[in-house]
Design a protein around this motif. Structure first.
Motif, PDB file in Angstrom:
ATOM      1  N   ILE A 344       0.841  -1.208   0.000  1.00  0.00           N
ATOM      2  CA  ILE A 344       0.000   0.000   0.000  1.00  0.00           C
ATOM      3  C   ILE A 344       0.874   1.255   0.000  1.00  0.00           C
ATOM      4  O   ILE A 344       0.661   2.173  -0.799  1.00  0.00           O
ATOM      5  N   ALA A 345       1.877   1.273   0.884  1.00  0.00           N
ATOM      6  CA  ALA A 345       2.765   2.436   0.963  1.00  0.00           C
ATOM      7  C   ALA A 345       3.410   2.692  -0.397  1.00  0.00           C
ATOM      8  O   ALA A 345       3.447   3.827  -0.886  1.00  0.00           O
ATOM      9  N   HIS A 346       3.870   1.621  -1.021  1.00  0.00           N
ATOM     10  CA  HIS A 346       4.542   1.739  -2.305  1.00  0.00           C
ATOM     11  C   HIS A 346       3.617   2.354  -3.366  1.00  0.00           C
ATOM     12  O   HIS A 346       4.013   3.246  -4.117  1.00  0.00           O
ATOM     13  N   VAL A 347       2.352   1.880  -3.406  1.00  0.00           N
ATOM     14  CA  VAL A 347       1.408   2.374  -4.423  1.00  0.00           C
ATOM     15  C   VAL A 347       1.023   3.830  -4.168  1.00  0.00           C
ATOM     16  O   VAL A 347       1.065   4.665  -5.073  1.00  0.00           O
ATOM     17  N   LYS A 418      16.640   5.937   9.748  1.00  0.00           N
ATOM     18  CA  LYS A 418      16.684   4.684  10.518  1.00  0.00           C
ATOM     19  C   LYS A 418      15.463   3.802  10.242  1.00  0.00           C
ATOM     20  O   LYS A 418      15.285   2.765  10.852  1.00  0.00           O
ATOM     21  N   ARG A 419      14.562   4.256   9.352  1.00  0.00           N
ATOM     22  CA  ARG A 419      13.329   3.480   9.125  1.00  0.00           C
ATOM     23  C   ARG A 419      13.405   2.659   7.833  1.00  0.00           C
ATOM     24  O   ARG A 419      14.315   2.826   7.033  1.00  0.00           O
ATOM     25  N   PHE A 420      12.375   1.804   7.654  1.00  0.00           N
ATOM     26  CA  PHE A 420      12.441   0.837   6.550  1.00  0.00           C
ATOM     27  C   PHE A 420      12.246   1.460   5.167  1.00  0.00           C
ATOM     28  O   PHE A 420      12.810   1.004   4.195  1.00  0.00           O
ATOM     29  N   LYS A 424      13.312   9.635   1.150  1.00  0.00           N
ATOM     30  CA  LYS A 424      12.575  10.321   0.087  1.00  0.00           C
ATOM     31  C   LYS A 424      11.117   9.835   0.050  1.00  0.00           C
ATOM     32  O   LYS A 424      10.186  10.631  -0.001  1.00  0.00           O
ATOM     33  N   ASP A 425      10.945   8.524   0.096  1.00  0.00           N
ATOM     34  CA  ASP A 425       9.593   7.958   0.046  1.00  0.00           C
ATOM     35  C   ASP A 425       8.788   8.325   1.292  1.00  0.00           C
ATOM     36  O   ASP A 425       7.601   8.636   1.206  1.00  0.00           O
TER      37      ASP A 425
END
Ligand SMILES: [Zn+2]
Length: 465
Positions: A344-347, A418-420, A424-425
């Motif tokens: 979902i995050a990616h889309v 430090k996050r996954f 930028k995203d």
């Protein structure tokens, strides 16, 4: 449903058309609507003249010659039609038809068939259980202390009490919402939380609201034909009822709808606070501003923590949500029976429209869950709710105060590294978060660019004892 002003309007219209007419014939097409022996009802009414009409609460009373009386209640959909020509009569929902000696007609019409007509006498009608147990009309409250003592014994929502015709008669769903809005009383306020002065105000406003509606011919006049020549325009003057999601005419917050004792209820969560609800602090801020740390701090200081992300996480586990999510994205959104959040995050990083659609789907469900938690929380407790889109989702209106955590880009970038997701995203995901607007709305703004200790010192100042 006809309410007191509508019944008053019907009474006035009927008075202008059927007074002094004599009944020549009575046809009953649906027996259950008549609460008498049918032949007694039909035969007794023959040759009786209509002398007067009266309204008690939402009951319509026909006074006839020789001391007879018809008590009528329209319930959900009851209407009276007056016809000057037989050709117009016998609508398929006409349940009772009175033919007058001058060949005009009065029809009782009721699509839902919940209404009733009962023939009785002048001496008896006020003792009918339905009329005897009616409370006073708002315009006729003589003893406030007596009314207040009844109120004090009830812990049910005030709206349910206002709808209870044995407490006050004549207030229905529409006007109950209007009265509570105008007196700034939350519809779920336990009745015994209402003070004597507030009760007096409620009754005063009830009189005003009902009088204004009567003056305008009743607000639902357009949806039923109450006879002839009445043009109701009260609809345009409703402040609460039927205005869900429209801006409050006091504070511009969107009005909310909920169910109180099974009845749809529109109210302003900002203007109508429930004194029985806990104190609620809303926490928001851009990504990596330290919302979770703040929530933790409040938790350690006795607040009940609610995390928006956690609510969403739980929602995603509900299989009922999987179908609409597949419709919005595609089959890939579900992985091993659970929602693939990374997908979902990616889309939505690349698709603002999908992001918007997702929020449209999720926000009402988050709100529902949030309100359920509030309802279970006691008055003397405190809630801290952390929600990235607190203002965007409109949940700030339920909060007593709001905290905006501010962060600069440098700190944000450091923390995000430090996050996954890539920095930028992550920042892209946060687009659409309206910094200026949110800061304007917040009760407190605390900047959080340094250590946790420093944040805690700042938060300590807004802790509610
Ligand atoms: Zn408001």
């Amino acid at each position: 449903m006809p309410e007191l002003p509508e019944v008053e309007t019907i009474k006035n219209i009927l008075k202008s058309v059927i007074l002094h007419k004599t009944i020549a014939k009575v046809d009953v097409f649906y027996e259950k609507v008549v609460k008498n022996d049918l032949s007694f009802f039909k035969n007794t009414l023959l040759n009786k003249t209509i002398l007067d009409l009266e309204r008690i609460g939402k009951y319509l009373i026909f006074h006839l010659s020789e001391g007879f009386v018809i008590v009528s209640h329209l319930r959900m959909e009851g209407k009276y039609f007056y016809y000057q020509n037989q050709k117009e009569t016998i609508n398929k929902h006409g349940l009772v038809l009175f033919t007058f000696t001058d060949q005009t007609y009065l029809e009782y019409n009721d699509t839902r068939r919940f209404g009733m007509l009962k023939l009785t006498t002048k001496d008896e009608y006020k003792n009918l259980p339905c009329l005897k147990k009616l409370g006073p009309e708002p315009s006729n409250v003589l003893d406030f202390n007596k009314l207040f003592s009844i109120l004090k014994r009830k812990s049910i929502p005030i709206k349910a009490v206002l709808l209870d015709q044995t407490f006050l008669s004549g207030i229905g769903n529409i006007y109950a919402d209007e009265i509570l809005f105008k007196t700034k009383v939350h519809p779920e306020t336990p009745a015994n939380f209402i003070s004597l002065n507030k009760l007096k105000e409620i009754v005063k406003v009830a009189v005003e609201v009902l009088d204004e509606a009567i003056l305008n011919g009743g607000s639902t006049i357009r949806s039923y034909k109450a006879g002839i020549g009445i043009d109701g325009n009260f609809q345009t003057k409703l402040y609460a009822y039927g205005r869900e999601n429209q801006p409050c005419l006091n504070c511009s917050s969107p009005l909310k709808k909920m169910f109180v004792s099974g009845r749809g209820t529109t109210y302003c969560p900002k203007c109508q606070k429930n004194p029985n609800s806990p104190y609620i602090l809303g926490i928001t801020g851009p990504i990596a501003s330290g919302k979770s740390s703040a929530l933790n701090y409040f938790k350690e200081n006795g607040y009940i923590p609610i995390s928006g992300d956690e609510i969403v996480h739980k929602l995603y586990q509900d299989p009922k949500l999987h179908k609409p999510l597949i419709r919005l994205f595609n089959e890939s959104v579900i992985k091993e029976n659970s929602v693939d959040k990374a997908f979902i995050a990616h889309v939505i990083i690349g698709d603002g429209h999908k992001k918007y659609k997702l929020e449209q789907l999720i926000h009402p469900l988050v709100e529902k869950r949030f309100l359920e938690i509030i309802k279970k929380t006691k008055k003397d407790e405190k809630i801290a709710v952390e929600m990235p889109l607190l203002f965007e989702a409109g949940l700030d209106v339920f909060c007593d105060e709001t905290l905006y955590l501010d962060v600069n880009l440098k700190t944000q970038t450091e923390r995000l590294s430090k996050r996954f997701l890539s920095v930028k995203d992550s920042l892209k995901l946060n687009q659409g978060f309206n910094v200026q607007e949110n800061k304007k709305k917040a009760t407190y703004i605390i900047s959080n660019n340094n250590s946790l200790e420093e944040l805690y010192i700042k938060l300590a100042k807004i802790i509610r004892k």
